[in-house]
Design an enzyme around this catalytic site. Structure first.
Site, PDB file in Angstrom:
ATOM      1  N   GLU A 155       0.937  -1.109   0.027  1.00 27.92           N
ATOM      2  CA  GLU A 155      -0.227   0.154   0.033  1.00 27.92           C
ATOM      3  C   GLU A 155       1.073   1.134   0.213  1.00 27.92           C
ATOM      4  O   GLU A 155       0.922   1.763  -0.610  1.00 27.92           O
ATOM      5  CB  GLU A 155      -1.439  -0.115   0.977  1.00 27.92           C
ATOM      6  CG  GLU A 155      -1.833  -1.197   1.385  1.00 27.92           C
ATOM      7  CD  GLU A 155      -3.194  -0.979   0.002  1.00 27.92           C
ATOM      8  OE1 GLU A 155      -3.360  -0.176  -1.065  1.00 27.92           O
ATOM      9  OE2 GLU A 155      -4.035  -1.917   0.178  1.00 27.92           O
ATOM     10  N   ARG A 159       0.696   4.003  -3.019  1.00 28.10           N
ATOM     11  CA  ARG A 159       0.223   5.216  -3.068  1.00 28.10           C
ATOM     12  C   ARG A 159       0.601   6.591  -3.025  1.00 28.10           C
ATOM     13  O   ARG A 159       0.538   7.015  -3.479  1.00 28.10           O
ATOM     14  CB  ARG A 159      -1.342   4.982  -1.827  1.00 28.10           C
ATOM     15  CG  ARG A 159      -1.671   3.840  -1.960  1.00 28.10           C
ATOM     16  CD  ARG A 159      -2.719   3.645  -0.528  1.00 28.10           C
ATOM     17  NE  ARG A 159      -4.049   2.818  -0.807  1.00 28.10           N
ATOM     18  CZ  ARG A 159      -5.136   2.000  -0.724  1.00 28.10           C
ATOM     19  NH1 ARG A 159      -5.928   3.329  -0.170  1.00 28.10           N
ATOM     20  NH2 ARG A 159      -5.446   1.858  -0.481  1.00 28.10           N
ATOM     21  N   ASP A 287      -5.529  -9.665  -8.606  1.00 28.13           N
ATOM     22  CA  ASP A 287      -5.632  -8.983  -8.872  1.00 28.13           C
ATOM     23  C   ASP A 287      -3.670  -8.374  -9.612  1.00 28.13           C
ATOM     24  O   ASP A 287      -3.793  -8.787 -10.695  1.00 28.13           O
ATOM     25  CB  ASP A 287      -6.755  -7.427  -8.754  1.00 28.13           C
ATOM     26  CG  ASP A 287      -6.051  -7.015  -7.053  1.00 28.13           C
ATOM     27  OD1 ASP A 287      -4.759  -7.667  -6.591  1.00 28.13           O
ATOM     28  OD2 ASP A 287      -7.043  -6.287  -6.743  1.00 28.13           O
ATOM     29  N   GLU A 439     -12.291   0.520 -10.547  1.00 28.41           N
ATOM     30  CA  GLU A 439     -11.754  -0.775 -11.472  1.00 28.41           C
ATOM     31  C   GLU A 439     -13.115  -0.315 -12.624  1.00 28.41           C
ATOM     32  O   GLU A 439     -12.509  -0.989 -13.624  1.00 28.41           O
ATOM     33  CB  GLU A 439     -12.074  -2.298 -10.999  1.00 28.41           C
ATOM     34  CG  GLU A 439     -10.510  -2.713  -9.970  1.00 28.41           C
ATOM     35  CD  GLU A 439     -10.684  -1.917  -8.503  1.00 28.41           C
ATOM     36  OE1 GLU A 439     -12.425  -1.061  -8.440  1.00 28.41           O
ATOM     37  OE2 GLU A 439     -10.312  -1.549  -7.607  1.00 28.41           O
TER      38      GLU A 439
HETATM   39  C1  DMJ Z   1      -6.636   0.420  -4.958  1.00 25.66           C
HETATM   40  O1  DMJ Z   1      -6.333   0.620  -4.083  1.00 25.66           O
HETATM   41  C2  DMJ Z   1      -5.911  -0.061  -6.321  1.00 25.66           C
HETATM   42  O2  DMJ Z   1      -5.972  -0.387  -7.968  1.00 25.66           O
HETATM   43  C3  DMJ Z   1      -5.057  -1.681  -5.684  1.00 25.66           C
HETATM   44  O3  DMJ Z   1      -4.381  -2.803  -6.541  1.00 25.66           O
HETATM   45  C4  DMJ Z   1      -6.240  -2.333  -5.424  1.00 25.66           C
HETATM   46  N1  DMJ Z   1      -7.357  -2.083  -4.621  1.00 25.66           N
HETATM   47  C5  DMJ Z   1      -7.645  -0.087  -4.801  1.00 25.66           C
HETATM   48  C6  DMJ Z   1      -8.418   0.388  -4.975  1.00 25.66           C
HETATM   49  O4  DMJ Z   1      -9.867  -0.583  -5.215  1.00 25.66           O
END
Ligand code: DMJ
Length: 648
Positions: A155, A159, A287, A439
């Protein structure tokens, strides 16, 4: 005097209740009918006149006829401004914001810049100068990553590191690069595991990595494999290859597991480098493993085919094992395999999986328009199929919004595949919330860029309107929701930073009609948190230091002595011998790269490059790490070009 006129006005005469004759009543009805008809026509024509002449800029029809995308874009910008104004007023500087109770909170003892850093590039893209200036000065003066607190490696990378790097890319303010380098150096301690896979957390003060305290210490697969774009771009900017080597190694360790058909379990252990458990899915914890394989290939302008090969294998695996269609409307969806490839199939799909529509389209076209891609020599039936699947999945994700009472998607749906089902999916009680996730609108943006089909804008506009209708608070803030299936939905009192970093950014870009396209998909890669980085050419500082193992074949390491060998990469955080470190780095940079054809002249050139790279760096790993990394790369590129011209 009582105001008698209220119930008995002066001219009031009591109604005489006298029944008219049949003939008289018919006359009255005819008279009333004619009046009504005339009134209807007058309203219709005046309305049409008002719509087209008096308010030509107004939206024509929110569902089907909407076409004023400039206005839509302004509405999205306003949504950002409103969300931001509330945060500025009541939660400024804090990491979490709760817009219903109007309270902010930090995750640790001091702020990490969670909301501010994540939002910088959106403000730059939207041209919100006033808001941006305040945020920029907060980052410059308040943000320090040196307190005793364990942060999540993934994270924080996507971010914070991602946010700082894209702010640097868009603003060219060196301050961001310095902060990014400082943070990058602190995160490096997380990679000190016996396998090279990062631990789940790292302490900002000590730089020490920490295992996940649950899941038997395993890290999430998506978490270890979604650091590469950020650290590779940091390498490019600073001229320091160490970041590159650390994150590249993760890819080789993961691929050494030789995952069948490219599909991987969602946990992997940093001690062993082996996958843990058998749960395979494209949603949470899985994902962005799939996302970053393709994006790494695109980031270095298609010069690292190893990632394309991994990506293609996994897409084929998805089609073979995870793709199904719902009843009654045949919606394509990706389900889950709770017990591996041979286990039972589950029809559950997270909203998180909706990034797949955009990814498949990007993979098929590599970011150019579908017309151009289809004309290219590399176009084949697999790409065509990927592209059609991209459209199908994106349509399904749109339906996850359109088919709920609020027009907003829940967090998770379960598709119905039984004959006789009357609805395509159902929602379990604990999955009804909406966290303002990006998404679906991310895929709409990518599909729109690639096809220019207005349907993607129309769907995006519908989704945005639902956010406006149900997520917007009376005073202008926006919040997550507890239940998208009831009206009015219960509010959740939380604003996710990705609402500002991703959802609103993608919607803004979806409606953009700038003459010169902003952030073209073949020139930038968006990290998984929607932070854009430019694509770049490889140069002798960077090379693909590994290749895929086939069957039981031993690892083939490219680049001879210079190539990073597993467990053999130097870590500045834990090495106090700077002189030794400097010597090693220089040696690496001077060594030949087997990824390029061996040419004696190039060898000489690399000697020069080694010294140039050392000169421009004040302190290789310190806070002032590498002044302007672009310069390093420009010098390298110039030298190579000069040399090649000389040879010709
Ligand atoms: C985000 O922090 C990023 O896109 C991450 O890869 C997955 N989920 C959240 C948003 O849904």
């Amino acid at each position: 005097m009582l105001p008698l006129y209220k119930d008995k006005p002066n001219d009031y005469t009591p109604r005489v209740n006298k029944r008219a004759s049949v003939k008289e009543r018919r006359k009255i009805m005819l008279y009333k009918g004619t009046i009504l008809l005339i009134a209807f026509y007058v309203c219709f024509y005046v309305g049409r006149y008002l719509k087209t002449e008096v308010f030509p800029e107004q939206f024509q029809d929110s569902k089907n006829e909407f076409s004023n995308w400039g206005e839509a874009q302004l509405k999205v910008k306003q949504a950002f401004k409103d969300s931001w104004a509330q945060y500025e007023k009541y939660g400024w500087g804090t990491d979490e914001y709760h817009p219903v109770s109007k309270k902010g909170k930090n995750m640790g003892p001091e702020p990490l810049g969670w909301i501010i850093v994540d939002s910088l590039d959106t403000m730059l893209i939207m041209g919100l100068e006033e808001e941006y200036k305040v945020a920029e000065s907060w980052v410059a003066n308040e943000l320090k990553y040196d307190f005793d607190y364990d942060v999540n490696v993934f994270e924080t990378t996507i971010r914070m590191l991602g946010g700082l790097l894209s702010a640097y890319y868009l603003s060219e303010n060196e301050m961001y690069l310095e902060k990014a380098t400082d943070l990058g150096n602190k995160i490096l301690g997380a990679f000190e595991s016996s396998s090279g896979l990062p631990y789940s957390s790292v302490n900002l003060k000590t730089g020490k990595g920490k295992k996940n305290h649950v899941d038997n210490g395993a890290s999430s697969t998506a978490e270890v494999s979604t650091l590469q774009l950020e650290f590779k771009y940091l390498s490019k900017l600073t001229g320091e290859s160490l970041y590159w080597e650390k994150v590249e190694k993760i890819m080789s360790v993961l691929d050494d597991n030789k995952p069948k058909d490219g599909l991987v379990p969602i946990y992997v252990h940093p001690d062993t480098g082996k996958y843990q458990g058998n749960l395979i899915r494209l949603g949470s914890r899985g994902d962005s493993y799939y996302e970053y394989m393709l994006k790494q290939y695109l980031q270095t302008v298609e010069k690292e085919p190893v990632y394309l090969s991994m990506y293609k294998e996994s897409v084929q695996g998805m089609k073979d094992h995870l793709l199904k269609h719902s009843k009654p409307n045949n919606l394509a969806f990706f389900g889950e395999l709770e017990h591996g490839l041979a286990g039972e199939f589950s029809n559950k799909m997270d909203h998180l999986v909706c990034f797949m529509g955009g990814l498949l389209a990007l993979g098929a076209t590599e970011g150019v328009s579908i017309e151009t891609a289809r004309k290219s020599s590399g176009w084949d039936s697999i790409k065509e199929d990927d592209f059609l699947l991209a459209k199908d999945i994106t349509h399904t994700c749109y339906k996850m919004y359109a088919d709920t009472a609020t027009g907003l998607s829940p967090e998770i749906v379960v598709f119905n595949t039984n004959e006789g089902s009357t609805e395509d999916f159902h929602i379990k009680p604990l999955d009804k919330h909406n966290l303002q996730r990006p998404e679906t609108v991310e895929s709409l943006f990518i599909l729109y860029r690639i096809t220019k089909d207005p349907i993607y804008r129309k769907w995006g506009w519908e989704i945005f309107q639902s956010f406006e209708k149900y997520g917007k608070l009376a005073d202008g803030g926006y919040t997550s929701l507890d239940d998208v299936t009831t009206i009015p939905p219960k509010k959740r009192d939380n604003l996710e930073s990705f609402w500002l970093a991703e959802t609103l950014k993608y919607l803004y870009l979806l409606f953009d009609d700038s003459e010169e396209e902003i952030l073209p998909l073949d020139k930038v890669v968006f990290n998984t948190e929607a932070h854009p980085f430019p694509v770049f050419e490889m140069n002798p500082l960077f090379k693909t230091g590994w290749s895929r193992k086939k069957q039981d074949e031993a690892r083939v390491v490219k680049g001879g002595d210079a190539a990073p060998v597993r467990g053999d990469v130097h870590d500045p955080v834990h090495n106090n011998d700077k002189a030794e470190r400097k010597k090693e780095t220089t040696t690496k940079k001077q060594a030949p790269s087997a990824a390029k054809p061996a040419k004696p002249a190039i060898e000489e050139l690399k000697d020069q490059i080694g010294s140039v790279a050392e000169e421009v760096k004040e302190a290789p790993f310190g806070k002032k790490a590498s002044t302007n990394g672009e310069d390093v790369n420009e010098i390298l590129e110039d030298l190579i070009q000069e040399e090649e011209e000389g040879e010709e």
